[in-house]
Design a protein around this motif. Structure first.
Motif, PDB file in Angstrom:
ATOM      1  N   TYR A 121      53.590 -39.907  54.993  1.00 58.85           N
ATOM      2  CA  TYR A 121      53.438 -40.412  56.356  1.00 58.85           C
ATOM      3  C   TYR A 121      53.087 -39.328  57.362  1.00 58.85           C
ATOM      4  O   TYR A 121      53.666 -38.238  57.354  1.00 58.85           O
ATOM      5  N   ALA A 122      52.153 -39.658  58.249  1.00 52.52           N
ATOM      6  CA  ALA A 122      52.019 -38.921  59.489  1.00 52.52           C
ATOM      7  C   ALA A 122      53.100 -39.451  60.431  1.00 52.52           C
ATOM      8  O   ALA A 122      53.512 -40.606  60.329  1.00 52.52           O
ATOM      9  N   MET A 123      53.543 -38.578  61.328  1.00 52.57           N
ATOM     10  CA  MET A 123      54.639 -38.938  62.227  1.00 52.57           C
ATOM     11  C   MET A 123      54.236 -38.726  63.677  1.00 52.57           C
ATOM     12  O   MET A 123      53.485 -37.795  63.986  1.00 52.57           O
ATOM     13  N   GLY A 124      54.755 -39.575  64.533  1.00 49.06           N
ATOM     14  CA  GLY A 124      54.445 -39.440  65.950  1.00 49.06           C
ATOM     15  C   GLY A 124      55.658 -39.708  66.815  1.00 49.06           C
ATOM     16  O   GLY A 124      56.635 -40.324  66.377  1.00 49.06           O
ATOM     17  N   TRP A 125      55.587 -39.201  68.030  1.00 49.97           N
ATOM     18  CA  TRP A 125      56.570 -39.508  69.072  1.00 49.97           C
ATOM     19  C   TRP A 125      55.825 -40.181  70.231  1.00 49.97           C
ATOM     20  O   TRP A 125      54.777 -39.702  70.670  1.00 49.97           O
TER      21      TRP A 125
ATOM     22  N   ILE B 276      52.106 -35.356  64.194  1.00 46.53           N
ATOM     23  CA  ILE B 276      51.987 -34.275  63.217  1.00 46.53           C
ATOM     24  C   ILE B 276      51.472 -34.831  61.906  1.00 46.53           C
ATOM     25  O   ILE B 276      51.846 -35.928  61.475  1.00 46.53           O
ATOM     26  N   ARG B 277      50.592 -34.068  61.281  1.00 44.14           N
ATOM     27  CA  ARG B 277      50.029 -34.458  59.999  1.00 44.14           C
ATOM     28  C   ARG B 277      51.114 -34.488  58.937  1.00 44.14           C
ATOM     29  O   ARG B 277      52.150 -33.838  59.069  1.00 44.14           O
ATOM     30  N   TRP B 278      50.867 -35.191  57.841  1.00 48.20           N
ATOM     31  CA  TRP B 278      51.870 -35.382  56.808  1.00 48.20           C
ATOM     32  C   TRP B 278      52.418 -34.064  56.265  1.00 48.20           C
ATOM     33  O   TRP B 278      53.595 -33.973  55.912  1.00 48.20           O
ATOM     34  N   ASN B 279      51.583 -33.013  56.222  1.00 47.32           N
ATOM     35  CA  ASN B 279      52.026 -31.736  55.674  1.00 47.32           C
ATOM     36  C   ASN B 279      52.360 -30.718  56.759  1.00 47.32           C
ATOM     37  O   ASN B 279      52.643 -29.557  56.457  1.00 47.32           O
TER      38      ASN B 279
ATOM     39  N   ARG C 218      58.112 -30.805  61.577  1.00 47.37           N
ATOM     40  CA  ARG C 218      58.724 -31.653  60.552  1.00 47.37           C
ATOM     41  C   ARG C 218      59.250 -30.801  59.415  1.00 47.37           C
ATOM     42  O   ARG C 218      58.738 -29.693  59.166  1.00 47.37           O
ATOM     43  N   ASP C 219      60.236 -31.339  58.729  1.00 47.39           N
ATOM     44  CA  ASP C 219      60.801 -30.713  57.543  1.00 47.39           C
ATOM     45  C   ASP C 219      60.786 -31.777  56.459  1.00 47.39           C
ATOM     46  O   ASP C 219      61.661 -32.660  56.438  1.00 47.39           O
ATOM     47  N   ASN C 220      59.809 -31.716  55.576  1.00 50.56           N
ATOM     48  CA  ASN C 220      59.682 -32.765  54.549  1.00 50.56           C
ATOM     49  C   ASN C 220      60.836 -32.721  53.545  1.00 50.56           C
ATOM     50  O   ASN C 220      61.162 -33.743  52.947  1.00 50.56           O
ATOM     51  N   ALA C 221      61.456 -31.586  53.386  1.00 49.69           N
ATOM     52  CA  ALA C 221      62.600 -31.503  52.478  1.00 49.69           C
ATOM     53  C   ALA C 221      63.805 -32.250  53.044  1.00 49.69           C
ATOM     54  O   ALA C 221      64.671 -32.708  52.284  1.00 49.69           O
TER      55      ALA C 221
ATOM     56  N   ALA D 294      56.019 -43.836  62.249  1.00 45.34           N
ATOM     57  CA  ALA D 294      55.467 -43.353  60.985  1.00 45.34           C
ATOM     58  C   ALA D 294      54.272 -44.203  60.573  1.00 45.34           C
ATOM     59  O   ALA D 294      54.287 -45.427  60.746  1.00 45.34           O
ATOM     60  N   GLY D 295      53.263 -43.544  60.031  1.00 43.20           N
ATOM     61  CA  GLY D 295      52.096 -44.261  59.546  1.00 43.20           C
ATOM     62  C   GLY D 295      51.569 -43.634  58.272  1.00 43.20           C
ATOM     63  O   GLY D 295      51.606 -42.402  58.131  1.00 43.20           O
ATOM     64  N   LEU D 296      51.098 -44.429  57.350  1.00 43.42           N
ATOM     65  CA  LEU D 296      50.570 -43.902  56.090  1.00 43.42           C
ATOM     66  C   LEU D 296      49.446 -42.919  56.364  1.00 43.42           C
ATOM     67  O   LEU D 296      48.526 -43.208  57.134  1.00 43.42           O
ATOM     68  N   ARG D 297      49.491 -41.781  55.709  1.00 45.34           N
ATOM     69  CA  ARG D 297      48.668 -40.638  56.099  1.00 45.34           C
ATOM     70  C   ARG D 297      47.173 -40.867  55.962  1.00 45.34           C
ATOM     71  O   ARG D 297      46.390 -40.216  56.664  1.00 45.34           O
ATOM     72  N   ASN D 298      46.739 -41.766  55.092  1.00 39.34           N
ATOM     73  CA  ASN D 298      45.303 -41.954  54.894  1.00 39.34           C
ATOM     74  C   ASN D 298      44.621 -42.641  56.073  1.00 39.34           C
ATOM     75  O   ASN D 298      43.396 -42.743  56.123  1.00 39.34           O
ATOM     76  N   LYS D 299      45.402 -43.110  57.036  1.00 43.88           N
ATOM     77  CA  LYS D 299      44.814 -43.754  58.218  1.00 43.88           C
ATOM     78  C   LYS D 299      44.553 -42.762  59.347  1.00 43.88           C
ATOM     79  O   LYS D 299      43.969 -43.128  60.372  1.00 43.88           O
ATOM     80  N   PHE D 300      45.002 -41.541  59.177  1.00 45.39           N
ATOM     81  CA  PHE D 300      44.943 -40.589  60.282  1.00 45.39           C
ATOM     82  C   PHE D 300      43.844 -39.561  60.018  1.00 45.39           C
ATOM     83  O   PHE D 300      43.967 -38.729  59.121  1.00 45.39           O
ATOM     84  N   TYR D 301      42.770 -39.606  60.800  1.00 42.39           N
ATOM     85  CA  TYR D 301      41.666 -38.676  60.603  1.00 42.39           C
ATOM     86  C   TYR D 301      41.064 -38.183  61.905  1.00 42.39           C
ATOM     87  O   TYR D 301      40.050 -37.499  61.909  1.00 42.39           O
ATOM     88  N   SER D 302      41.683 -38.512  63.025  1.00 40.89           N
ATOM     89  CA  SER D 302      41.191 -38.042  64.311  1.00 40.89           C
ATOM     90  C   SER D 302      42.329 -38.083  65.325  1.00 40.89           C
ATOM     91  O   SER D 302      43.330 -38.777  65.113  1.00 40.89           O
ATOM     92  N   PHE D 303      42.152 -37.373  66.427  1.00 42.79           N
ATOM     93  CA  PHE D 303      43.166 -37.388  67.469  1.00 42.79           C
ATOM     94  C   PHE D 303      43.382 -38.798  67.988  1.00 42.79           C
ATOM     95  O   PHE D 303      44.517 -39.205  68.257  1.00 42.79           O
ATOM     96  N   ILE D 304      42.326 -39.555  68.103  1.00 44.40           N
ATOM     97  CA  ILE D 304      42.461 -40.917  68.602  1.00 44.40           C
ATOM     98  C   ILE D 304      43.389 -41.728  67.704  1.00 44.40           C
ATOM     99  O   ILE D 304      44.232 -42.496  68.182  1.00 44.40           O
ATOM    100  N   ARG D 305      43.250 -41.540  66.417  1.00 39.17           N
ATOM    101  CA  ARG D 305      44.099 -42.272  65.486  1.00 39.17           C
ATOM    102  C   ARG D 305      45.562 -41.839  65.637  1.00 39.17           C
ATOM    103  O   ARG D 305      46.460 -42.659  65.626  1.00 39.17           O
ATOM    104  N   TYR D 306      45.770 -40.562  65.772  1.00 41.95           N
ATOM    105  CA  TYR D 306      47.145 -40.063  65.911  1.00 41.95           C
ATOM    106  C   TYR D 306      47.794 -40.544  67.208  1.00 41.95           C
ATOM    107  O   TYR D 306      49.006 -40.723  67.273  1.00 41.95           O
ATOM    108  N   SER D 307      47.021 -40.726  68.251  1.00 40.15           N
ATOM    109  CA  SER D 307      47.572 -41.055  69.556  1.00 40.15           C
ATOM    110  C   SER D 307      47.593 -42.558  69.848  1.00 40.15           C
ATOM    111  O   SER D 307      47.976 -42.947  70.950  1.00 40.15           O
ATOM    112  N   THR D 308      47.205 -43.368  68.886  1.00 38.59           N
ATOM    113  CA  THR D 308      47.140 -44.820  69.086  1.00 38.59           C
ATOM    114  C   THR D 308      48.311 -45.512  68.408  1.00 38.59           C
ATOM    115  O   THR D 308      48.536 -45.349  67.211  1.00 38.59           O
ATOM    116  N   GLU D 309      49.033 -46.311  69.151  1.00 39.27           N
ATOM    117  CA  GLU D 309      50.238 -46.976  68.630  1.00 39.27           C
ATOM    118  C   GLU D 309      49.953 -47.820  67.391  1.00 39.27           C
ATOM    119  O   GLU D 309      50.731 -47.806  66.434  1.00 39.27           O
TER     120      GLU D 309
END
Length: 129
Positions: free
Chosen positions: A32-36, A51-54, A72-75, A98-113
């Motif tokens: 998952y990518a994560m957002g606030w 933040i990106r998944w990694n 983030r701390d994936n551990a 949280a969103g499945l990481r394959n959907k996130f490929y641009s800032f717009i995607r990260y910043s969209t609810e």
């Protein structure tokens, strides 16, 4: 589906700091990518940071750049939002998403609810002047 629980909110004076945490459970956190996001009284919910998944890429809204930092701390299945130099206008309910990481490929995607699949219940942050 992933379950999210925010913590760390509270009342702080202007200029102070808080660190929000969001603990995830239920699925592989690194998928998952994560957002606030945040929502102030009478206003629409708005993007704060993501933040990106990694953890290799982070994104912050202009209104918080230089003051807030997402990590983030994936551990530990946890994402954080370090908030420094807080202002009264930062007062809001802060939500973790949280969103499945394959959907996130641009800032717009990260910043969209709507890109995000799962949401926490939120934690209140109040900054007094």
């Amino acid at each position: 589906q992933v379950q999210l629980e925010e913590s760390g909110g509270g009342l702080v004076q202007a200029g102070g700091s808080l660190r929000l945490s969001c603990a995830a459970s239920g699925r592989t956190f690194s998928s998952y990518a994560m957002g606030w996001f945040r929502q102030a009284p009478g206003k629409e919910r708005e993007f704060v940071a993501a933040i990106r998944w990694n953890g290799e890429n982070t994104y912050h809204a202009d209104s918080v750049k230089g003051r807030f930092t997402i990590s983030r701390d994936n551990a530990k299945n946890t994402v954080y939002l370090q908030m420094n130099s807080l202002k009264p206008e930062d007062t809001a309910v802060y939500y973790c998403a949280a969103g499945l990481r394959n959907k996130f490929y641009s800032f717009i995607r990260y910043s969209t609810e709507s890109t995000y699949d799962d949401w926490g219940r939120g934690t209140q942050v109040t900054v007094s002047s």
